[in-house]
Design an enzyme around this catalytic site. Structure first.
Site, PDB file in Angstrom:
ATOM      1  N   HIS A  30     -15.589  10.074   0.045  1.00 42.30           N
ATOM      2  CA  HIS A  30     -14.296   9.650  -0.512  1.00 42.30           C
ATOM      3  C   HIS A  30     -14.447   9.580  -2.025  1.00 42.30           C
ATOM      4  O   HIS A  30     -15.265   8.833  -2.538  1.00 42.30           O
ATOM      5  CB  HIS A  30     -13.938   8.271   0.057  1.00 42.30           C
ATOM      6  CG  HIS A  30     -12.612   7.752  -0.390  1.00 42.30           C
ATOM      7  ND1 HIS A  30     -11.496   7.764   0.413  1.00 42.30           N
ATOM      8  CD2 HIS A  30     -12.206   7.205  -1.561  1.00 42.30           C
ATOM      9  CE1 HIS A  30     -10.477   7.241  -0.232  1.00 42.30           C
ATOM     10  NE2 HIS A  30     -10.873   6.890  -1.432  1.00 42.30           N
TER      11      HIS A  30
ATOM     12  N   HIS B  14     -16.061  -1.977  -2.149  1.00 39.27           N
ATOM     13  CA  HIS B  14     -16.458  -1.750  -3.530  1.00 39.27           C
ATOM     14  C   HIS B  14     -16.262  -2.995  -4.383  1.00 39.27           C
ATOM     15  O   HIS B  14     -15.485  -3.887  -4.056  1.00 39.27           O
ATOM     16  CB  HIS B  14     -15.710  -0.556  -4.141  1.00 39.27           C
ATOM     17  CG  HIS B  14     -14.217  -0.634  -4.030  1.00 39.27           C
ATOM     18  ND1 HIS B  14     -13.531  -0.511  -2.842  1.00 39.27           N
ATOM     19  CD2 HIS B  14     -13.246  -0.792  -4.976  1.00 39.27           C
ATOM     20  CE1 HIS B  14     -12.232  -0.588  -3.041  1.00 39.27           C
ATOM     21  NE2 HIS B  14     -12.025  -0.782  -4.335  1.00 39.27           N
TER      22      HIS B  14
ATOM     23  N   GLU C 128      -8.091  -4.627 -10.614  1.00 39.30           N
ATOM     24  CA  GLU C 128      -7.069  -3.826  -9.955  1.00 39.30           C
ATOM     25  C   GLU C 128      -5.893  -4.703  -9.503  1.00 39.30           C
ATOM     26  O   GLU C 128      -6.068  -5.617  -8.693  1.00 39.30           O
ATOM     27  CB  GLU C 128      -7.640  -3.130  -8.721  1.00 39.30           C
ATOM     28  CG  GLU C 128      -8.825  -2.218  -9.008  1.00 39.30           C
ATOM     29  CD  GLU C 128      -9.457  -1.670  -7.738  1.00 39.30           C
ATOM     30  OE1 GLU C 128      -9.044  -2.092  -6.635  1.00 39.30           O
ATOM     31  OE2 GLU C 128     -10.360  -0.839  -7.835  1.00 39.30           O
TER      32      GLU C 128
ATOM     33  N   TYR D 231      -0.351   1.203   3.263  1.00 36.75           N
ATOM     34  CA  TYR D 231      -1.552   1.636   2.542  1.00 36.75           C
ATOM     35  C   TYR D 231      -2.655   1.904   3.557  1.00 36.75           C
ATOM     36  O   TYR D 231      -2.863   1.115   4.486  1.00 36.75           O
ATOM     37  CB  TYR D 231      -1.971   0.567   1.547  1.00 36.75           C
ATOM     38  CG  TYR D 231      -3.204   0.893   0.752  1.00 36.75           C
ATOM     39  CD1 TYR D 231      -3.306   2.100   0.062  1.00 36.75           C
ATOM     40  CD2 TYR D 231      -4.259  -0.002   0.678  1.00 36.75           C
ATOM     41  CE1 TYR D 231      -4.435   2.405  -0.678  1.00 36.75           C
ATOM     42  CE2 TYR D 231      -5.394   0.288  -0.074  1.00 36.75           C
ATOM     43  CZ  TYR D 231      -5.489   1.491  -0.741  1.00 36.75           C
ATOM     44  OH  TYR D 231      -6.615   1.784  -1.470  1.00 36.75           O
TER      45      TYR D 231
ATOM     46  N   HIS E  68      -7.416  -7.708  -7.174  1.00 37.47           N
ATOM     47  CA  HIS E  68      -8.857  -7.765  -6.992  1.00 37.47           C
ATOM     48  C   HIS E  68      -9.470  -7.697  -8.384  1.00 37.47           C
ATOM     49  O   HIS E  68      -9.499  -6.639  -9.010  1.00 37.47           O
ATOM     50  CB  HIS E  68      -9.344  -6.607  -6.110  1.00 37.47           C
ATOM     51  CG  HIS E  68      -8.688  -6.583  -4.759  1.00 37.47           C
ATOM     52  ND1 HIS E  68      -8.127  -5.448  -4.221  1.00 37.47           N
ATOM     53  CD2 HIS E  68      -8.491  -7.569  -3.855  1.00 37.47           C
ATOM     54  CE1 HIS E  68      -7.624  -5.729  -3.030  1.00 37.47           C
ATOM     55  NE2 HIS E  68      -7.826  -7.013  -2.784  1.00 37.47           N
TER      56      HIS E  68
ATOM     57  N   HIS F 102     -14.084  -6.036  -2.281  1.00 34.52           N
ATOM     58  CA  HIS F 102     -12.911  -5.768  -1.460  1.00 34.52           C
ATOM     59  C   HIS F 102     -13.042  -4.395  -0.827  1.00 34.52           C
ATOM     60  O   HIS F 102     -13.997  -3.664  -1.075  1.00 34.52           O
ATOM     61  CB  HIS F 102     -11.622  -5.880  -2.265  1.00 34.52           C
ATOM     62  CG  HIS F 102     -11.539  -4.992  -3.473  1.00 34.52           C
ATOM     63  ND1 HIS F 102     -12.278  -5.183  -4.612  1.00 34.52           N
ATOM     64  CD2 HIS F 102     -10.793  -3.878  -3.718  1.00 34.52           C
ATOM     65  CE1 HIS F 102     -12.001  -4.254  -5.499  1.00 34.52           C
ATOM     66  NE2 HIS F 102     -11.106  -3.444  -4.972  1.00 34.52           N
TER      67      HIS F 102
END
Length: 432
Positions: free
Chosen positions: A290, A333, A339, A348, A363, A369
């Site tokens: 990803h 991550h 963010e 989402y 976050h 998260h």
């Protein structure tokens, strides 16, 4: 009375030089400020950068208007409502992950200015660094009232309802899925036929621009041709109009004896624009893993540190997922960048329920998260055939500094106090 040029509704481009007039002959020939401007108009330069900024960075436009914009009495303090500004010191910074339900629609008649609510931000407009993050919910048009921000440019993300931004430089119609960028200092009002809602990033730092493409090459992400700038329009209205401005973190107001949206013609490269996110050329992996969310950057406000943005505007639009032997949702991550995320439509892909259109999450720097358990459990057993993520549009305001939330945001009834629970059910790894 509103008069518009007899021309297409928008001119394509971003950062280019435009020339538009609502009445033929309104723009002077050959010079910007002749001794007498055509039609008895008044020439005004609107500068979005310092005069001596490099030519590639310099943003300014010449406006030719019915009356000088200086023709008004003194500004006086205006009710702040729930609007706050940097420096954000009214509540201690929090390392905790936060998520909010959608901002409720107002029950009383409320226009765009009255419906603004500040969730947080960082930096300070007086030092030209940082951001303010606001949401809005309204149900009536601004009438005999305009607004402008002297502290920064406004990146507006409509989430619900058709919205019209009537600016000094022309009309911008916007719907959910489109975003509107209104430069610092440009006056506007917001019109609507019913309930509207959306998000605002107030950028105190370097002006938003398209990110460099690097190894992506010459094509991809947002294309300059898809940013649409309005044609000239003007109002010849002789009745009192309230002008509210945000300056130094506070709101002030004065009353003009006319509509200040009276620019008959303008030319330059400092102007409102809108962008349809459906035109974003999404880049992704065709093999495995990803990729970082930086490949979804629409606009960036750079800082003095290369590669570290004062603010990035990142979207997660419909797209194909084809990676093999890969955990396809965003992995767990922790980032040095903070963010703030919103959702325009749909769901989402890293959250199942809880994160609703019109809602938001935060976050902050180095807060762990990632996917909730339901999303994780589904992803690790998924049949990894090509699949298209559809009917969704999420976005992030990503910034290099921690985001301090306001007292309202920390105590709002829309705060989801059980947000941490989405990560409580994971089993321990089986190490032998």
């Amino acid at each position: 009375m509103t008069t518009r040029a007899n021309a297409p509704a928008y001119m394509p481009g971003f950062g280019n030089h435009f020339s538009t007039e609502a009445v033929a002959g309104a723009l002077p020939e050959g010079r910007n400020s002749p001794q007498r401007a055509p039609m008895g108009l008044y020439a005004e330069q609107l500068s979005g950068t310092a005069f001596t900024a490099p030519r590639t960075e310099n943003r300014r436009s010449w406006l030719y208007r019915l009356r000088p914009s200086a023709q008004h009495p003194a500004y006086k303090p205006f009710d702040q409502g729930r609007v706050r500004s940097g420096p954000f010191h009214e509540a201690p910074p929090s390392p905790n992950r936060m998520r909010w339900d959608p901002l409720p629609m107002p029950k009383q008649p409320t226009d765009w200015v009255e419906g603004l609510v500040t969730y947080g931000g960082n930096g300070d407009p007086e030092t030209l660094s940082g951001t303010g993050i606001h949401l809005y919910a309204a149900n009536r048009s601004m009438v005999d009232r305009v607004f402008y921000c002297a502290d920064g440019e406004l990146l507006i993300v409509p989430q619900a309802g058709q919205q019209v931004f009537v600016t000094e430089m022309g009309r911008v119609d916007a719907r959910p899925g489109e975003v509107v960028l209104i430069p610092r200092g440009v006056r506007f009002r917001v019109e609507c036929d019913g309930e509207i809602r959306g998000y605002v990033c107030e950028n105190y730092g370097a002006l938003f621009r398209l990110p460099d493409l690097g190894p992506i090459g010459s094509n991809g992400l947002a294309n300059p041709r898809d940013f649409e700038t309005p044609v000239a329009a003007f109002e010849d209205v002789d009745r009192p109009t309230e002008c509210v401005q945000k300056f130094g973190g506070r709101l002030y107001a004065t009353t003009f004896d006319h509509s200040p949206l009276d620019v008959v013609g303008w030319h330059g490269n400092y102007a409102p624009c809108k962008y349809d996110t459906a035109k974003f050329n999404t880049i992704g992996t065709v093999s495995f893993d990803h990729p970082d969310p930086s490949i979804f950057t629409v606009l960036t406000s750079p800082s003095e540190t290369p590669g570290t943005a004062n603010c990035d505007f990142v979207i997660f639009p419909p797209r194909w997922m084809v990676a093999e032997d890969t955990f396809r949702p965003p992995w767990f991550h922790r980032n040095v960048m903070s963010e703030f995320m919103g959702l325009v439509i749909g769901e989402y892909d890293a959250k199942e329920g809880g994160f609703a259109p019109g809602g938001a999450s935060l976050h902050n720097c180095m807060s762990g998260h990632g996917p909730d358990q339901a999303s994780y459990d589904k992803a690790v057993v998924a049949d990894l055939k090509p699949v298209k993520i559809e009917n969704t549009l999420a976005f992030m305001f990503e910034t290099r500094m921690p985001i301090r939330t306001t007292q309202w945001a920390q105590t709002s009834p829309t705060m989801q106090l059980d947000y941490d629970d989405v990560w409580t059910g994971f089993e321990k790894g089986r190490v032998k």
